[in-house]
Motif scaffolding. Sequence first.
Motif, PDB file in Angstrom:
ATOM      1  N   ALA A 273       7.149 100.956  -5.262  1.00 55.63           N
ATOM      2  CA  ALA A 273       8.057 100.343  -4.123  1.00 55.63           C
ATOM      3  C   ALA A 273       9.271 100.737  -4.080  1.00 55.63           C
ATOM      4  CB  ALA A 273       7.674  98.903  -3.240  1.00 55.63           C
ATOM      5  N   PRO A 274       9.871 100.669  -2.780  1.00 57.62           N
ATOM      6  CA  PRO A 274      11.834 101.640  -2.949  1.00 57.62           C
ATOM      7  C   PRO A 274      12.546 100.411  -2.766  1.00 57.62           C
ATOM      8  CG  PRO A 274      10.629 101.621  -0.792  1.00 57.62           C
ATOM      9  CD  PRO A 274       9.307 101.586  -1.415  1.00 57.62           C
ATOM     10  N   LEU A 275      13.050 100.168  -3.743  1.00 58.09           N
ATOM     11  CA  LEU A 275      14.312  99.151  -3.422  1.00 58.09           C
ATOM     12  C   LEU A 275      14.957  98.260  -2.051  1.00 58.09           C
ATOM     13  CD1 LEU A 275      15.884  99.473  -7.241  1.00 58.09           C
ATOM     14  CD2 LEU A 275      13.767  97.282  -6.400  1.00 58.09           C
ATOM     15  N   PRO A 276      15.310  97.471  -1.606  1.00 61.74           N
ATOM     16  CA  PRO A 276      15.131  95.698  -2.045  1.00 61.74           C
ATOM     17  C   PRO A 276      14.143  95.457  -2.105  1.00 61.74           C
ATOM     18  CG  PRO A 276      16.317  95.850   0.121  1.00 61.74           C
ATOM     19  CD  PRO A 276      15.556  97.096  -0.366  1.00 61.74           C
ATOM     20  N   VAL A 277      12.841  96.192  -1.358  1.00 54.32           N
ATOM     21  CA  VAL A 277      11.532  95.939  -1.026  1.00 54.32           C
ATOM     22  C   VAL A 277      10.479  95.793  -1.842  1.00 54.32           C
ATOM     23  CG1 VAL A 277      12.044  96.096   1.394  1.00 54.32           C
ATOM     24  CG2 VAL A 277      10.991  97.811   0.136  1.00 54.32           C
ATOM     25  N   ARG A 278      10.486  95.523  -2.913  1.00 52.44           N
ATOM     26  CA  ARG A 278       9.769  96.212  -3.849  1.00 52.44           C
ATOM     27  C   ARG A 278       9.778  94.218  -4.644  1.00 52.44           C
ATOM     28  NH1 ARG A 278      11.676  99.696  -8.747  1.00 52.44           N
ATOM     29  NH2 ARG A 278      11.983 101.361  -7.266  1.00 52.44           N
ATOM     30  N   PRO A 279       8.272  94.600  -4.723  1.00 49.62           N
ATOM     31  CA  PRO A 279       8.198  93.434  -5.974  1.00 49.62           C
ATOM     32  C   PRO A 279       9.079  92.990  -7.143  1.00 49.62           C
ATOM     33  CG  PRO A 279       5.980  94.081  -4.531  1.00 49.62           C
ATOM     34  CD  PRO A 279       6.589  94.978  -4.704  1.00 49.62           C
ATOM     35  N   GLY A 280       9.687  92.113  -6.626  1.00 52.13           N
ATOM     36  CA  GLY A 280      10.180  91.754  -8.806  1.00 52.13           C
ATOM     37  C   GLY A 280      11.740  92.534  -8.305  1.00 52.13           C
ATOM     38  N   ALA A 281      11.935  92.656  -7.380  1.00 52.14           N
ATOM     39  CA  ALA A 281      13.758  93.356  -7.078  1.00 52.14           C
ATOM     40  C   ALA A 281      14.769  92.039  -8.272  1.00 52.14           C
ATOM     41  CB  ALA A 281      14.037  92.864  -5.505  1.00 52.14           C
ATOM     42  N   LEU A 282      14.524  91.685  -8.058  1.00 50.87           N
ATOM     43  CA  LEU A 282      15.594  90.616  -9.441  1.00 50.87           C
ATOM     44  C   LEU A 282      15.571  91.041 -10.865  1.00 50.87           C
ATOM     45  CD1 LEU A 282      14.521  86.882  -8.312  1.00 50.87           C
ATOM     46  CD2 LEU A 282      17.184  88.497  -7.861  1.00 50.87           C
ATOM     47  N   ARG A 283      14.279  91.220 -11.113  1.00 54.55           N
ATOM     48  CA  ARG A 283      13.737  92.050 -12.618  1.00 54.55           C
ATOM     49  C   ARG A 283      15.467  92.889 -12.520  1.00 54.55           C
ATOM     50  NH1 ARG A 283      10.449  95.067 -15.184  1.00 54.55           N
ATOM     51  NH2 ARG A 283       9.436  95.676 -13.560  1.00 54.55           N
ATOM     52  N   HIS A 284      15.693  93.783 -11.046  1.00 55.02           N
ATOM     53  CA  HIS A 284      16.116  95.478 -11.266  1.00 55.02           C
ATOM     54  C   HIS A 284      17.026  95.162 -10.573  1.00 55.02           C
ATOM     55  CE1 HIS A 284      12.397  97.165 -11.027  1.00 55.02           C
ATOM     56  NE2 HIS A 284      12.651  98.308 -11.183  1.00 55.02           N
ATOM     57  N   HIS A 285      17.507  93.259 -10.271  1.00 56.05           N
ATOM     58  CA  HIS A 285      19.033  93.643  -9.760  1.00 56.05           C
ATOM     59  C   HIS A 285      19.975  92.872 -11.133  1.00 56.05           C
ATOM     60  CE1 HIS A 285      18.173  95.536  -5.981  1.00 56.05           C
ATOM     61  NE2 HIS A 285      19.572  95.239  -5.344  1.00 56.05           N
ATOM     62  N   VAL A 286      19.318  92.277 -11.158  1.00 53.31           N
ATOM     63  CA  VAL A 286      20.231  90.941 -12.373  1.00 53.31           C
ATOM     64  C   VAL A 286      20.616  91.609 -13.111  1.00 53.31           C
ATOM     65  CG1 VAL A 286      19.538  89.332 -14.029  1.00 53.31           C
ATOM     66  CG2 VAL A 286      18.230  88.859 -12.036  1.00 53.31           C
ATOM     67  N   PRO A 287      20.288  92.946 -13.998  1.00 54.00           N
ATOM     68  CA  PRO A 287      20.937  93.419 -14.798  1.00 54.00           C
ATOM     69  C   PRO A 287      22.129  94.233 -14.102  1.00 54.00           C
ATOM     70  CG  PRO A 287      18.421  94.200 -15.154  1.00 54.00           C
ATOM     71  CD  PRO A 287      19.036  93.381 -13.964  1.00 54.00           C
ATOM     72  N   MET A 288      22.590  94.775 -12.910  1.00 55.71           N
ATOM     73  CA  MET A 288      23.249  95.048 -12.431  1.00 55.71           C
ATOM     74  C   MET A 288      24.387  94.042 -11.990  1.00 55.71           C
ATOM     75  SD  MET A 288      22.083  97.944  -9.984  1.00 55.71           S
ATOM     76  CE  MET A 288      21.089  96.317  -9.114  1.00 55.71           C
ATOM     77  N   TRP A 289      23.860  92.555 -11.318  1.00 56.78           N
ATOM     78  CA  TRP A 289      24.884  91.668 -11.377  1.00 56.78           C
ATOM     79  C   TRP A 289      25.853  91.934 -12.877  1.00 56.78           C
ATOM     80  CZ3 TRP A 289      20.486  88.705  -8.365  1.00 56.78           C
ATOM     81  CH2 TRP A 289      20.785  88.909  -6.770  1.00 56.78           C
ATOM     82  N   LEU A 290      24.835  91.048 -13.728  1.00 52.94           N
ATOM     83  CA  LEU A 290      25.196  91.079 -14.579  1.00 52.94           C
ATOM     84  C   LEU A 290      26.896  91.843 -15.753  1.00 52.94           C
ATOM     85  CD1 LEU A 290      22.456  89.392 -16.400  1.00 52.94           C
ATOM     86  CD2 LEU A 290      24.358  88.070 -15.442  1.00 52.94           C
ATOM     87  N   GLY A 291      26.280  93.003 -15.217  1.00 57.35           N
ATOM     88  CA  GLY A 291      27.546  94.372 -15.864  1.00 57.35           C
ATOM     89  C   GLY A 291      28.716  94.865 -14.895  1.00 57.35           C
ATOM     90  N   ARG A 292      28.804  93.650 -13.320  1.00 51.36           N
ATOM     91  CA  ARG A 292      30.194  94.176 -12.803  1.00 51.36           C
ATOM     92  C   ARG A 292      30.833  92.242 -12.404  1.00 51.36           C
ATOM     93  NH1 ARG A 292      26.473  96.281  -7.384  1.00 51.36           N
ATOM     94  NH2 ARG A 292      25.845  94.393  -7.327  1.00 51.36           N
ATOM     95  N   ALA A 293      31.932  92.730 -11.456  1.00 49.35           N
ATOM     96  CA  ALA A 293      32.678  91.465 -11.555  1.00 49.35           C
ATOM     97  C   ALA A 293      31.497  90.669 -10.836  1.00 49.35           C
ATOM     98  CB  ALA A 293      33.885  91.736 -11.225  1.00 49.35           C
ATOM     99  N   PRO A 294      31.639  89.162 -10.756  1.00 57.64           N
ATOM    100  CA  PRO A 294      33.001  88.857 -11.526  1.00 57.64           C
ATOM    101  C   PRO A 294      31.978  88.308 -13.164  1.00 57.64           C
ATOM    102  CG  PRO A 294      31.971  86.591 -10.463  1.00 57.64           C
ATOM    103  CD  PRO A 294      31.299  88.016  -9.753  1.00 57.64           C
ATOM    104  N   LEU A 295      30.771  88.961 -13.126  1.00 51.23           N
ATOM    105  CA  LEU A 295      29.892  88.122 -14.463  1.00 51.23           C
ATOM    106  C   LEU A 295      30.582  89.434 -15.676  1.00 51.23           C
ATOM    107  CD1 LEU A 295      26.855  87.121 -13.562  1.00 51.23           C
ATOM    108  CD2 LEU A 295      28.949  86.133 -13.488  1.00 51.23           C
ATOM    109  N   GLY A 296      30.230  90.202 -15.968  1.00 49.03           N
ATOM    110  CA  GLY A 296      31.210  92.447 -16.522  1.00 49.03           C
ATOM    111  C   GLY A 296      32.034  91.419 -17.460  1.00 49.03           C
ATOM    112  N   ARG A 297      32.999  90.012 -17.065  1.00 49.10           N
ATOM    113  CA  ARG A 297      34.456  89.957 -17.738  1.00 49.10           C
ATOM    114  C   ARG A 297      33.890  88.951 -18.827  1.00 49.10           C
ATOM    115  NH1 ARG A 297      36.789  85.545 -16.718  1.00 49.10           N
ATOM    116  NH2 ARG A 297      35.558  84.197 -14.205  1.00 49.10           N
TER     117      ARG A 297
END
Length: 211
Positions: free
Chosen positions: A163-187
């Motif tokens: 299923a396409p994001l962001p309606v794909r079940p398990g969307a958190l599993r795909h988004h969390v690595p992106m959030w952790l790699g960019r501001a403000p968490l990337g630093r």
Amino acid sequence: MSRRRGGVSDEDRRLWSQVAASAAPLPGQVRRNYAPLTASELKPTAVLPAQGQAKPALPIPDAPRFSMQPFRIGQAVKPPRATASLAPTPAEALASVPVAMDHRTHRRMSRGKLAPEARIDLHGMTLAIAQPVLERFVLAQHSAGRRLVLVITGKGKAGGVDAPLPVRPGALRHHVPMWLGRAPLGRVVQQVTPAHFRHGGEGAYYVYLRK
């Protein structure tokens, strides 16, 4: 000057007689009287194949060959299956990221031999709620001097990976690595890897923080 159609004119015959009469024989050769050439002798002749011999056939290029699948009358035709290039899974994407921490510590962490110092469970949250909650948690753990934390996202429902994001079940599993790699968490985040099965497997991430 008269000229027969398709033949030799009288003027041509006269000129040929003059040329033949003025030609000198080579030493030791007898002079010959050359009679004017007839029209049939001067007319070019085409080489025809012998009687009963077939004309040479021109080469014919090979026709393209097509392979057809066996088909019976009344058989339903199945449309070709479309193959879409799906994005890599989070585990595949993280596996291609170079190791930015101590290799020995990274190996122990990947094998589940390091116990997380704190954890947060985002399972069941929407993307809009989970992102600020994750940011506050990671920044607070970094300020407290902790190095290894566990972020639980859940694996998502089975059969929903196409299923396409962001309606794909398990969307958190795909988004969390992106959030952790960019501001403000990337630093403050040094490394992110999928958790060992004893800490949640594909439904969780190890987050190694900088000092």
